[in-house]
Design a protein around this motif. Structure first.
Motif, PDB file in Angstrom:
ATOM      1  N   SER A 174       7.937 -23.359   1.582  1.00  0.00           N
ATOM      2  CA  SER A 174       8.848 -22.245   1.322  1.00  0.00           C
ATOM      3  C   SER A 174       8.091 -20.966   0.947  1.00  0.00           C
ATOM      4  N   LYS A 175       6.792 -20.987   1.170  1.00  0.00           N
ATOM      5  CA  LYS A 175       5.998 -19.811   0.820  1.00  0.00           C
ATOM      6  C   LYS A 175       6.047 -18.749   1.923  1.00  0.00           C
ATOM      7  N   ALA A 176       6.010 -17.493   1.515  1.00  0.00           N
ATOM      8  CA  ALA A 176       5.956 -16.388   2.471  1.00  0.00           C
ATOM      9  C   ALA A 176       4.759 -15.527   2.124  1.00  0.00           C
ATOM     10  N   TYR A 177       4.071 -15.054   3.151  1.00  0.00           N
ATOM     11  CA  TYR A 177       2.873 -14.243   2.944  1.00  0.00           C
ATOM     12  C   TYR A 177       3.117 -12.836   3.466  1.00  0.00           C
ATOM     13  N   LEU A 178       2.886 -11.847   2.629  1.00  0.00           N
ATOM     14  CA  LEU A 178       3.120 -10.460   3.025  1.00  0.00           C
ATOM     15  C   LEU A 178       1.929  -9.600   2.633  1.00  0.00           C
ATOM     16  N   MET A 179       1.712  -8.530   3.389  1.00  0.00           N
ATOM     17  CA  MET A 179       0.617  -7.608   3.095  1.00  0.00           C
ATOM     18  C   MET A 179       1.194  -6.220   2.867  1.00  0.00           C
ATOM     19  N   SER A 180       0.548  -5.479   2.020  1.00  0.00           N
ATOM     20  CA  SER A 180       1.055  -4.139   1.769  1.00  0.00           C
ATOM     21  C   SER A 180      -0.061  -3.173   1.411  1.00  0.00           C
ATOM     22  N   ALA A 181       0.099  -1.950   1.890  1.00  0.00           N
ATOM     23  CA  ALA A 181      -0.825  -0.891   1.476  1.00  0.00           C
ATOM     24  C   ALA A 181      -0.170  -0.173   0.308  1.00  0.00           C
ATOM     25  N   GLY A 182      -0.937   0.507  -0.476  1.00  0.00           N
ATOM     26  CA  GLY A 182      -0.333   1.211  -1.595  1.00  0.00           C
ATOM     27  C   GLY A 182      -1.346   2.036  -2.329  1.00  0.00           C
ATOM     28  N   SER A 183      -1.031   2.364  -3.554  1.00  0.00           N
ATOM     29  CA  SER A 183      -1.953   3.180  -4.335  1.00  0.00           C
ATOM     30  C   SER A 183      -1.854   2.813  -5.809  1.00  0.00           C
ATOM     31  N   GLN A 193      -6.685   4.273  -3.560  1.00  0.00           N
ATOM     32  CA  GLN A 193      -6.066   3.517  -2.484  1.00  0.00           C
ATOM     33  C   GLN A 193      -6.119   2.036  -2.838  1.00  0.00           C
ATOM     34  N   ALA A 194      -4.988   1.353  -2.695  1.00  0.00           N
ATOM     35  CA  ALA A 194      -4.970  -0.080  -3.036  1.00  0.00           C
ATOM     36  C   ALA A 194      -4.267  -0.868  -1.942  1.00  0.00           C
ATOM     37  N   GLU A 195      -4.813  -2.022  -1.641  1.00  0.00           N
ATOM     38  CA  GLU A 195      -4.163  -2.916  -0.677  1.00  0.00           C
ATOM     39  C   GLU A 195      -3.947  -4.248  -1.354  1.00  0.00           C
ATOM     40  N   ALA A 196      -2.756  -4.803  -1.151  1.00  0.00           N
ATOM     41  CA  ALA A 196      -2.452  -6.069  -1.822  1.00  0.00           C
ATOM     42  C   ALA A 196      -1.830  -7.044  -0.843  1.00  0.00           C
ATOM     43  N   ILE A 234      -2.493 -10.356  -4.878  1.00  0.00           N
ATOM     44  CA  ILE A 234      -3.961 -10.321  -4.837  1.00  0.00           C
ATOM     45  C   ILE A 234      -4.394  -8.933  -4.360  1.00  0.00           C
ATOM     46  N   ILE A 235      -5.226  -8.295  -5.159  1.00  0.00           N
ATOM     47  CA  ILE A 235      -5.693  -6.949  -4.784  1.00  0.00           C
ATOM     48  C   ILE A 235      -6.872  -7.118  -3.821  1.00  0.00           C
ATOM     49  N   ASN A 236      -6.642  -6.780  -2.565  1.00  0.00           N
ATOM     50  CA  ASN A 236      -7.691  -6.953  -1.549  1.00  0.00           C
ATOM     51  C   ASN A 236      -8.645  -5.771  -1.500  1.00  0.00           C
ATOM     52  N   LYS A 237      -8.091  -4.604  -1.838  1.00  0.00           N
ATOM     53  CA  LYS A 237      -8.927  -3.415  -1.714  1.00  0.00           C
ATOM     54  C   LYS A 237      -8.526  -2.429  -2.808  1.00  0.00           C
ATOM     55  N   PHE A 238      -9.500  -1.832  -3.444  1.00  0.00           N
ATOM     56  CA  PHE A 238      -9.231  -0.799  -4.443  1.00  0.00           C
ATOM     57  C   PHE A 238     -10.281   0.271  -4.247  1.00  0.00           C
ATOM     58  N   LYS A 239      -9.867   1.398  -3.707  1.00  0.00           N
ATOM     59  CA  LYS A 239     -10.867   2.411  -3.349  1.00  0.00           C
ATOM     60  C   LYS A 239     -10.489   3.755  -3.934  1.00  0.00           C
ATOM     61  N   ARG A 240     -11.418   4.328  -4.645  1.00  0.00           N
ATOM     62  CA  ARG A 240     -11.167   5.641  -5.243  1.00  0.00           C
ATOM     63  C   ARG A 240     -11.411   6.726  -4.205  1.00  0.00           C
ATOM     64  N   ASN A 241     -10.630   7.786  -4.333  1.00  0.00           N
ATOM     65  CA  ASN A 241     -10.805   8.927  -3.438  1.00  0.00           C
ATOM     66  C   ASN A 241     -11.617   9.990  -4.181  1.00  0.00           C
ATOM     67  N   PRO A 242     -12.787  10.380  -3.638  1.00  0.00           N
ATOM     68  CA  PRO A 242     -13.637  11.338  -4.372  1.00  0.00           C
ATOM     69  C   PRO A 242     -12.998  12.724  -4.518  1.00  0.00           C
TER      70      PRO A 242
END
Ligand SMILES: [Ca+2]
Length: 247
Positions: free
Chosen positions: A185-194, A169-172, A154-162
Motif C-alpha cells: 500500500s506504499k506510494a512513492y512520490l518526488m517533489s522539487a521545492g525550496s 533549492q530542495a528536492e524531496a 527524504i531530502i535528496n538535494k539541498f543546494k544553496r543559491n549564491p
C-alpha cells in the motif's frame, strides 16, 4: 346580404348603420382585449422588475457580506499574528531580542545584517540536510485521497543559491504508507521545492495531480522535529497535518 339576413333588416340605410355599429363594437371588443392583454403584460413586467430589484438587493447584501467577512478574516489573521505569531506577518522575519524588529524574508541570509542584532544572518543553517530522512505521523487528514498514516520524507538535494541567499533549492522524495506492515500500500512520490530560511520551513511543490503540497516547519525549537502541513496549492488552506521526526 349577410347583414340583411343577420339583422333581418330590409331597409338599406338601416343596414348600413347596423354595419357601422357592428364594426365599432367589434373594435371596442378588440381594443379592450388588447388593453387587458397589455395590462397583464404590464403586471408581469412590474412583477419581473420587482423580482429583479429584490434579487439585486439580495446580491448586494451577499457581496457586502462577502467583503465584510474577507475584511474580518484579514483582521483576525492580524490579531492572531499579534497575539500568537511573531508580529511580522507571513512575509516578515522577526529579529527577536529586546527590541522586536521585522525585516523582509528576502533579507534573511543574504549576507548583510539587516536586524539590529544580526539575527537574520544567524538562521542560515537548515536541519533539512541533504540525505536526511524524516518520518511523519498523521495528526489529522481532511484532504489526501491516499489517506496515509505515515509519510517518510527524504531530502535528496539541498543546494544553496549564491545570489539568492534567503532560499535554498530542495528536492524531496516521499514514501506514503497506510501502515508500516503493508508493503504494497506504499506510494512513492518526488517533489522539487525550496527551503525558506526566514520562515524556517521546507516548501515542496505538489508531487501528485491533486494540487496538494507539503510544507514542514521547524517550529519545535530543535533540529529534530518539524510540523508538516498539507496545503491546497491554490487557496493555501491547510487540510492535513503530519508531525515529523528526524530518523
Ligand atoms: Ca540580511
Amino acid at each position: 346580404v349577410v347583414c340583411s339576413e343577420l339583422f333581418n333588416c330590409s331597409h338599406h340605410h338601416l343596414c348600413h348603420k347596423m354595419k357601422i355599429l357592428l364594426i365599432l363594437s367589434a373594435l371596442v371588443v378588440v381594443s379592450s382585449a388588447l388593453r387587458a392583454r397589455l395590462d397583464s403584460q404590464e403586471v408581469l413586467l412590474n412583477r419581473m422588475s420587482a423580482r429583479l430589484a429584490t434579487l439585486t438587493e439580495q446580491l448586494d447584501k451577499k457581496t457586502g457580506a462577502c467583503e465584510e467577512s474577507s475584511n474580518m478574516v484579514e483582521k483576525y489573521t492580524f490579531d492572531l499574528d499579534r497575539k500568537f505569531g511573531d508580529g511580522c506577518g507571513t512575509r516578515g522575519f522577526q529579529c527577536g531580542g529586546g527590541h522586536p524588529q521585522c525585516v523582509s524574508l528576502l533579507a534573511v541570509c543574504d549576507g548583510d545584517k539587516n536586524c539590529g542584532n544580526g539575527a537574520d544572518e544567524n538562521v542560515c543553517d537548515s536541519p533539512a540536510e541533504e540525505g536526511s530522512s524524516w518520518l511523519g505521523h498523521v495528526v489529522y487528514d481532511r484532504c489526501t485521497h491516499r489517506k496515509p498514516k505515515e509519510i517518510r520524507m527524504i531530502i535528496n538535494k539541498f543546494k544553496r543559491n549564491p545570489y539568492f541567499g534567503s532560499k535554498a533549492q530542495a528536492e524531496a522524495s516521499f514514501v506514503l504508507s497506510r501502515s508500516s506492515a503493508e508493503e504494497e500500500s506504499k506510494a512513492y512520490l518526488m517533489s522539487a521545492g525550496s527551503h525558506c530560511f526566514g520562515c524556517r520551513q521546507i516548501i515542496t511543490t505538489p508531487p501528485d495531480d491533486d494540487a496538494l503540497s507539503l510544507t514542514c516547519k521547524f517550529d519545535q525549537g530543535d533540529r529534530k522535529h518539524c510540523t508538516g502541513n498539507i496545503v491546497r496549492d491554490i487557496t493555501g488552506e491547510k487540510c492535513a497535518e503530519f508531525f515529523f521526526k528526524r530518523e
